[in-house]
Design a protein around this motif. Structure first.
Motif, PDB file in Angstrom:
ATOM      1  N   GLU A  39       0.814  -1.123   0.107  1.00 60.72           N
ATOM      2  CA  GLU A  39      -0.080  -0.004  -0.003  1.00 60.72           C
ATOM      3  C   GLU A  39       0.892   1.300  -0.009  1.00 60.72           C
ATOM      4  OE1 GLU A  39      -2.193  -0.809   3.372  1.00 60.72           O
ATOM      5  OE2 GLU A  39      -4.111  -1.410   2.000  1.00 60.72           O
ATOM      6  N   GLU A  40       1.960   1.293   0.659  1.00 62.61           N
ATOM      7  CA  GLU A  40       2.775   2.282   0.726  1.00 62.61           C
ATOM      8  C   GLU A  40       3.384   2.570  -0.583  1.00 62.61           C
ATOM      9  OE1 GLU A  40       5.885   1.453   3.476  1.00 62.61           O
ATOM     10  OE2 GLU A  40       4.738   1.685   5.225  1.00 62.61           O
ATOM     11  N   VAL A  41       3.848   1.602  -1.102  1.00 67.39           N
ATOM     12  CA  VAL A  41       4.483   1.617  -2.706  1.00 67.39           C
ATOM     13  C   VAL A  41       3.407   2.184  -3.774  1.00 67.39           C
ATOM     14  CG1 VAL A  41       5.119   0.231  -4.580  1.00 67.39           C
ATOM     15  CG2 VAL A  41       6.240  -0.197  -2.467  1.00 67.39           C
ATOM     16  N   LEU A  42       2.320   1.824  -3.579  1.00 64.19           N
ATOM     17  CA  LEU A  42       0.964   2.121  -4.479  1.00 64.19           C
ATOM     18  C   LEU A  42       0.701   3.773  -4.279  1.00 64.19           C
ATOM     19  CD1 LEU A  42      -1.368  -0.576  -4.261  1.00 64.19           C
ATOM     20  CD2 LEU A  42      -0.312  -0.044  -6.421  1.00 64.19           C
ATOM     21  N   GLY A  43       1.051   4.381  -3.008  1.00 62.57           N
ATOM     22  CA  GLY A  43       0.950   5.796  -2.667  1.00 62.57           C
ATOM     23  C   GLY A  43       1.916   6.714  -3.913  1.00 62.57           C
ATOM     24  N   PHE A  44       2.881   5.875  -4.134  1.00 66.11           N
ATOM     25  CA  PHE A  44       3.832   6.661  -5.310  1.00 66.11           C
ATOM     26  C   PHE A  44       3.189   6.643  -6.715  1.00 66.11           C
ATOM     27  CE2 PHE A  44       7.301   5.616  -2.623  1.00 66.11           C
ATOM     28  CZ  PHE A  44       8.009   6.746  -2.654  1.00 66.11           C
ATOM     29  N   LEU A  45       2.059   6.017  -6.775  1.00 63.34           N
ATOM     30  CA  LEU A  45       1.517   5.514  -8.298  1.00 63.34           C
ATOM     31  C   LEU A  45      -0.246   6.190  -8.240  1.00 63.34           C
ATOM     32  CD1 LEU A  45       2.915   2.187  -9.150  1.00 63.34           C
ATOM     33  CD2 LEU A  45       3.743   4.350 -10.058  1.00 63.34           C
ATOM     34  N   GLU A  46      -0.500   6.554  -6.966  1.00 63.13           N
ATOM     35  CA  GLU A  46      -1.775   6.947  -6.915  1.00 63.13           C
ATOM     36  C   GLU A  46      -2.372   7.947  -8.009  1.00 63.13           C
ATOM     37  OE1 GLU A  46      -2.781   7.927  -3.144  1.00 63.13           O
ATOM     38  OE2 GLU A  46      -1.532   9.444  -2.968  1.00 63.13           O
ATOM     39  N   LYS A  47      -1.542   8.874  -8.100  1.00 68.65           N
ATOM     40  CA  LYS A  47      -1.900  10.015  -9.206  1.00 68.65           C
ATOM     41  C   LYS A  47      -1.995   9.629 -10.513  1.00 68.65           C
ATOM     42  CE  LYS A  47      -2.407  13.478  -6.405  1.00 68.65           C
ATOM     43  NZ  LYS A  47      -3.654  14.181  -6.147  1.00 68.65           N
ATOM     44  N   GLU A  48      -0.868   8.768 -10.930  1.00 73.69           N
ATOM     45  CA  GLU A  48      -0.850   8.213 -12.354  1.00 73.69           C
ATOM     46  C   GLU A  48      -2.235   7.349 -12.563  1.00 73.69           C
ATOM     47  OE1 GLU A  48       1.662   5.698 -15.397  1.00 73.69           O
ATOM     48  OE2 GLU A  48       2.464   6.005 -13.490  1.00 73.69           O
ATOM     49  N   ALA A  49      -2.380   6.676 -11.487  1.00 72.37           N
ATOM     50  CA  ALA A  49      -3.818   5.761 -11.579  1.00 72.37           C
ATOM     51  C   ALA A  49      -4.868   6.622 -11.932  1.00 72.37           C
ATOM     52  CB  ALA A  49      -3.960   4.697 -10.473  1.00 72.37           C
ATOM     53  N   PHE A  50      -4.988   7.716 -11.063  1.00 71.83           N
ATOM     54  CA  PHE A  50      -6.257   8.534 -11.093  1.00 71.83           C
ATOM     55  C   PHE A  50      -6.332   9.258 -12.583  1.00 71.83           C
ATOM     56  CE2 PHE A  50      -7.891  12.881 -10.495  1.00 71.83           C
ATOM     57  CZ  PHE A  50      -9.415  12.372 -10.133  1.00 71.83           C
ATOM     58  N   HIS A  51      -5.204   9.616 -12.959  1.00 66.90           N
ATOM     59  CA  HIS A  51      -5.224  10.561 -14.210  1.00 66.90           C
ATOM     60  C   HIS A  51      -5.370   9.596 -15.472  1.00 66.90           C
ATOM     61  CE1 HIS A  51      -4.474  14.356 -12.452  1.00 66.90           C
ATOM     62  NE2 HIS A  51      -3.615  13.919 -12.044  1.00 66.90           N
ATOM     63  N   ARG A  52      -4.999   8.378 -15.362  1.00 67.43           N
ATOM     64  CA  ARG A  52      -5.040   7.374 -16.342  1.00 67.43           C
ATOM     65  C   ARG A  52      -6.291   6.527 -16.270  1.00 67.43           C
ATOM     66  NH1 ARG A  52       0.141   4.121 -17.315  1.00 67.43           N
ATOM     67  NH2 ARG A  52      -1.241   3.393 -18.966  1.00 67.43           N
ATOM     68  N   ASN A  53      -7.147   6.482 -15.070  1.00 68.81           N
ATOM     69  CA  ASN A  53      -8.283   5.716 -14.766  1.00 68.81           C
ATOM     70  C   ASN A  53      -7.943   4.181 -14.800  1.00 68.81           C
ATOM     71  OD1 ASN A  53     -11.109   5.533 -14.306  1.00 68.81           O
ATOM     72  ND2 ASN A  53     -11.315   4.995 -16.504  1.00 68.81           N
ATOM     73  N   ILE A  54      -6.740   4.205 -14.337  1.00 63.12           N
ATOM     74  CA  ILE A  54      -6.406   2.769 -14.082  1.00 63.12           C
ATOM     75  C   ILE A  54      -6.862   2.179 -12.668  1.00 63.12           C
ATOM     76  CG2 ILE A  54      -4.332   1.037 -13.831  1.00 63.12           C
ATOM     77  CD1 ILE A  54      -2.789   3.067 -15.437  1.00 63.12           C
ATOM     78  N   LYS A  55      -7.651   0.933 -12.805  1.00 63.63           N
ATOM     79  CA  LYS A  55      -8.120   0.433 -11.560  1.00 63.63           C
ATOM     80  C   LYS A  55      -7.263  -0.508 -11.066  1.00 63.63           C
ATOM     81  CE  LYS A  55     -11.924  -2.442  -9.825  1.00 63.63           C
ATOM     82  NZ  LYS A  55     -13.229  -3.242 -10.112  1.00 63.63           N
ATOM     83  N   VAL A  56      -6.847  -0.340  -9.616  1.00 63.76           N
ATOM     84  CA  VAL A  56      -5.890  -1.056  -9.076  1.00 63.76           C
ATOM     85  C   VAL A  56      -6.634  -2.038  -7.944  1.00 63.76           C
ATOM     86  CG1 VAL A  56      -3.792  -1.402  -7.771  1.00 63.76           C
ATOM     87  CG2 VAL A  56      -3.887   0.350  -9.468  1.00 63.76           C
ATOM     88  N   GLU A  57      -6.842  -3.221  -8.123  1.00 65.42           N
ATOM     89  CA  GLU A  57      -7.582  -4.097  -7.105  1.00 65.42           C
ATOM     90  C   GLU A  57      -6.719  -4.805  -6.120  1.00 65.42           C
ATOM     91  OE1 GLU A  57     -11.095  -7.805  -7.088  1.00 65.42           O
ATOM     92  OE2 GLU A  57      -9.977  -7.127  -8.943  1.00 65.42           O
ATOM     93  N   LEU A  58      -6.886  -4.323  -5.015  1.00 67.92           N
ATOM     94  CA  LEU A  58      -6.126  -5.319  -3.829  1.00 67.92           C
ATOM     95  C   LEU A  58      -6.753  -6.364  -3.337  1.00 67.92           C
ATOM     96  CD1 LEU A  58      -4.687  -1.954  -1.963  1.00 67.92           C
ATOM     97  CD2 LEU A  58      -3.603  -3.604  -3.470  1.00 67.92           C
ATOM     98  N   LYS A  59      -6.213  -7.503  -3.256  1.00 65.59           N
ATOM     99  CA  LYS A  59      -6.923  -8.758  -2.695  1.00 65.59           C
ATOM    100  C   LYS A  59      -5.567  -9.287  -1.646  1.00 65.59           C
ATOM    101  CE  LYS A  59      -8.843 -10.412  -7.177  1.00 65.59           C
ATOM    102  NZ  LYS A  59      -8.909 -11.329  -8.196  1.00 65.59           N
ATOM    103  N   LEU A  60      -5.639  -8.444  -0.777  1.00 63.57           N
ATOM    104  CA  LEU A  60      -4.653  -8.655   0.228  1.00 63.57           C
ATOM    105  C   LEU A  60      -5.092  -9.619   1.459  1.00 63.57           C
ATOM    106  CD1 LEU A  60      -3.299  -4.961   0.882  1.00 63.57           C
ATOM    107  CD2 LEU A  60      -2.538  -6.696  -0.788  1.00 63.57           C
ATOM    108  N   ALA A  61      -4.344 -10.542   1.552  1.00 60.20           N
ATOM    109  CA  ALA A  61      -4.828 -11.807   2.601  1.00 60.20           C
ATOM    110  C   ALA A  61      -4.787 -11.197   4.162  1.00 60.20           C
ATOM    111  CB  ALA A  61      -3.705 -12.762   2.494  1.00 60.20           C
ATOM    112  N   PRO A  62      -6.019 -11.281   4.841  1.00 59.48           N
ATOM    113  CA  PRO A  62      -5.928 -10.852   6.302  1.00 59.48           C
ATOM    114  C   PRO A  62      -4.938 -11.799   6.876  1.00 59.48           C
ATOM    115  CG  PRO A  62      -7.905 -12.070   5.727  1.00 59.48           C
ATOM    116  CD  PRO A  62      -7.125 -11.948   4.275  1.00 59.48           C
ATOM    117  N   GLU A  63      -4.542 -11.172   8.032  1.00 51.81           N
ATOM    118  CA  GLU A  63      -3.559 -11.695   8.990  1.00 51.81           C
ATOM    119  C   GLU A  63      -2.437 -12.472   8.237  1.00 51.81           C
ATOM    120  OE1 GLU A  63      -5.930 -14.459  11.192  1.00 51.81           O
ATOM    121  OE2 GLU A  63      -7.306 -12.679  12.057  1.00 51.81           O
ATOM    122  N   LEU A  64      -1.771 -11.764   7.252  1.00 60.01           N
ATOM    123  CA  LEU A  64      -0.511 -12.190   6.580  1.00 60.01           C
ATOM    124  C   LEU A  64       0.567 -12.302   7.500  1.00 60.01           C
ATOM    125  CD1 LEU A  64       0.011 -13.288   3.682  1.00 60.01           C
ATOM    126  CD2 LEU A  64       0.917 -10.933   3.342  1.00 60.01           C
ATOM    127  N   ALA A  65       1.296 -13.465   7.492  1.00 59.83           N
ATOM    128  CA  ALA A  65       2.316 -13.419   8.502  1.00 59.83           C
ATOM    129  C   ALA A  65       3.465 -12.281   7.959  1.00 59.83           C
ATOM    130  CB  ALA A  65       2.945 -14.826   8.355  1.00 59.83           C
TER     131      ALA A  65
END
Length: 204
Positions: A61-87
């Motif tokens: 999620e921190e890394v995606l913070g660098f790309l959030e503006k590009e995702a917004f302006h290019r209308n790119i959908k980033v879907e996160l499927k993050l396993a809960p309680e990941l070790a």
């Protein structure tokens, strides 16, 4: 902050709500700049490798913070499927940030505006020794010939900008730790990068 106080406590100030909204927008931008600066400092090259406890979901999620503006302006959908309680895993934070920034940025380059990227984290078994991160896109895909050289230094397909070092560096970091990166792709069908990381990387 001073301007906001002056507007807030001035009884005769016209357009109070509009000005307060504008000031809040400025303060919000300052906060985002501070966050970006902190992230960049985290990416700064260190002479000494520091192995620490890392929660991959949070790091991605921190890394995606660098790309959030590009995702917004290019209308790119980033879907996160993050396993809960990941070790958690033991690794160098800066190196892992570089790995996932390079791979995710590669996905951004591969998709058209309005494209889709899905990022999945998983632990195959409760007490497994490794954790997997999958980055899948619906971009142009990679030819069979390019797949043979995808992790070679300075190799590019000629269709993207860059030095051709991003994926090579990512692979080197993961391999050094005893992990692996697999790629499944076909032209016109998108690409899926699967990063397999050991939970304990004492040699990062």
């Amino acid at each position: 902050g001073l301007l906001k106080d002056l507007v807030r406590f001035s009884k005769e100030y016209q357009d109070r709500q509009k000005m307060l909204s504008l000031v809040d927008s400025v303060l919000g931008s300052v906060s985002r700049c501070r966050d970006i600066t902190h992230r960049l400092l985290g990416f700064a090259k260190r002479m000494d490798v520091k192995v620490e406890t890392i929660y991959l979901n949070q790091l991605i999620e921190e890394v995606l913070g660098f790309l959030e503006k590009e995702a917004f302006h290019r209308n790119i959908k980033v879907e996160l499927k993050l396993a809960p309680e990941l070790a958690p895993i033991a690794h160098d934070r800066g190196q892992l940030q570089q790995v996932f920034l390079n791979i995710i940025n590669n996905a951004f380059e591969a998709v058209e505006d309005g494209g889709n990227i899905a990022i999945t984290t998983r632990e195959q078994e409760k007490h497994a020794e490794t954790i997997e991160v999958e980055i899948a896109d619906d971009g142009r895909g990679i030819s069979v010939e390019d797949l043979k050289h995808i992790f070679d230094p300075f190799y590019t397909s000629g269709k993207v900008q860059g030095t051709g070092l991003g994926l090579s560096i990512a692979y080197g970091i993961v391999a050094k730790c005893g992990g692996d990166i697999k790629v499944h792709s076909a032209v016109g069908e998108g690409s899926t990068f699967t990063v397999k990381l050991p939970k304990n990387c004492a040699t990062a």
